[in-house]
Each structure stands twice: as structure tokens, then as C-alpha cells.
Design an enzyme around this catalytic site. Sequence first.
Site, PDB file in Angstrom:
ATOM      1  N   LYS A   1       0.751  -1.201   0.061  1.00 24.83           N
ATOM      2  CA  LYS A   1       0.110  -0.079  -0.019  1.00 24.83           C
ATOM      3  C   LYS A   1       1.035   1.398  -0.037  1.00 24.83           C
ATOM      4  CE  LYS A   1      -4.420   1.110   2.229  1.00 24.83           C
ATOM      5  NZ  LYS A   1      -5.106   0.817   3.581  1.00 24.83           N
TER       6      LYS A   1
HETATM    7  O1  G3P Z   1      -7.640   1.944   5.303  1.00 22.60           O
HETATM    8  C1  G3P Z   1      -8.166   3.196   4.690  1.00 22.60           C
HETATM    9  C2  G3P Z   1      -9.620   3.559   4.869  1.00 22.60           C
HETATM   10  O2  G3P Z   1     -10.464   2.490   4.563  1.00 22.60           O
HETATM   11  C3  G3P Z   1      -9.701   4.131   6.189  1.00 22.60           C
HETATM   12  O3  G3P Z   1     -10.931   4.387   6.585  1.00 22.60           O
HETATM   13  O4  G3P Z   1     -12.697   4.930   8.279  1.00 22.60           O
HETATM   14  O5  G3P Z   1     -10.359   5.539   8.930  1.00 22.60           O
HETATM   15  O6  G3P Z   1     -11.792   7.013   6.983  1.00 22.60           O
HETATM   16  P1  G3P Z   1     -11.309   5.497   7.619  1.00 22.60           P
END
Ligand code: G3P
Length: 217
Positions: free
Chosen positions: A87
Site C-alpha cells: 500500500k
Molecule cells: O484503510 C483505509 C480507509 O479504509 C480508512 O477508513 O474509516 O479511517 O476513514 P477511515
Amino acid sequence: MKFFIDTANLDQIREAAALGVLDGVTTNPSLMAKEGITGRNNILKHYVDICNLTDGDVSAEVIATDFKKIIAEGEELADLHEQIVVKVPMIRDGVKALKYFSDKGIRTNCTLVFSAGQALLAAKAGASYVSPFIGRLDDISTDGLNLISEIRQIYDNYEFETEILAASIRHTMHVIDCAKLGADVMTGPLSAIMGLLNHPLTDIGLEKFLADYKKGN
Ligand code: G3P
């Protein structure tokens, strides 16, 4: 549509896998920290533990932000397990690294994508997955789902093979809306996946079927 779970919590990964619908896992440094996984060796071991709980792709994020260090870190992560997808953040050196990894056959997930232009660049650089963060766009009163729709149109126009991995999914309706818009993959919390099960008419219907069966037996 592939279902990934966005967590570093092994119990939640096990639970999603047990349902039989899990296609992979995404993690990020915040999710690792949330589970108390710190120190390089512990983090690397945790990625291998996650790989052993699923047959699918496991996204492991680099911490480096300059090209040479991203390459070194990404190669170390890719060597850990064949299921690892590196990633890489959507920054200048990240784009260069996406191209480098793509040329070397190392699969990548371009993260922190918030615009159609960034997604176009990630695809041009040969990213395997692009991760538009729809929940975080919604958080700032922008239409996260519209970004999925824009990326779908651009990728279809040019037959890019990069898969659209709808990320920052917050709830079940995000999953359904992303499926309607043609996202290839969604990654979200266990609750967003499990929420797909629920309908009150299912509960009422089952209760009646079981009660009627009981009457006759
Ligand atoms: O892993 C990346 C993404 O899915 C993060 O999500 O909920 O922290 O905005 P969030």
C-alpha cells in the site's frame, strides 16, 4: 464485488472469513496502532498472521515517503508473503514507486486517494488497486460516492485494469451504493458487512415459519 475487511483485528478477520464471503484484508498504520501492534518486527509478524487467516490479498502500508525508502520497505513487505499487496500513498514519490513496483510485478494499492485525477495517475502508474476514501470525503461534506462514479467512468473509458477499491466505507449503505456504482472491491468494518444480513421482514418471516412448524409438530 470483492469484500475486504478494513482492520488489523484478528478476531474480526476470523469472523468475516467464517461467514465465507471474505476476499481479503486492508490495514493501515492507524489500524495497526489501534490493535497495539508496534515495533517493526511485531508489525511484520502481524501481517503474516493476517495472511494466514485469509486466502485473499492483504494490503500492508509503507511508512516511508521518499522513493528509495518506499521501494526498500515495499520489497520487504512483498517478500513477507505472496498475498501481500504493498500500500503506497498518493504522493509524488509514491507514484514513482507504483510504476517501479508494477514493472517488477509487485502488486500495489494506491491509498489516500480523494480525486479522480489522483485515481487516473495511479492507474497510469500501474497500481493494482486504487483506494478512494469515500467516508472521509463525506466527513467534509463532499460526495464520496460521486468519486467512485467518476473513477469508474474514467477507468472504463480507457480499459484500465486497476481495480477500484472503495475504502473508508463506514456503513452498510456505502457497501450497497458502491456495488451499484461498479466498484470492484469494498473495504470496510465488520459491521458494514454484517449489516447486509439484516431485514426486519426476514426476522418476522422466520419467526412465523418456526411458530407454524411448531404448531404442526
Ligand atoms: O484503510 C483505509 C480507509 O479504509 C480508512 O477508513 O474509516 O479511517 O476513514 P477511515
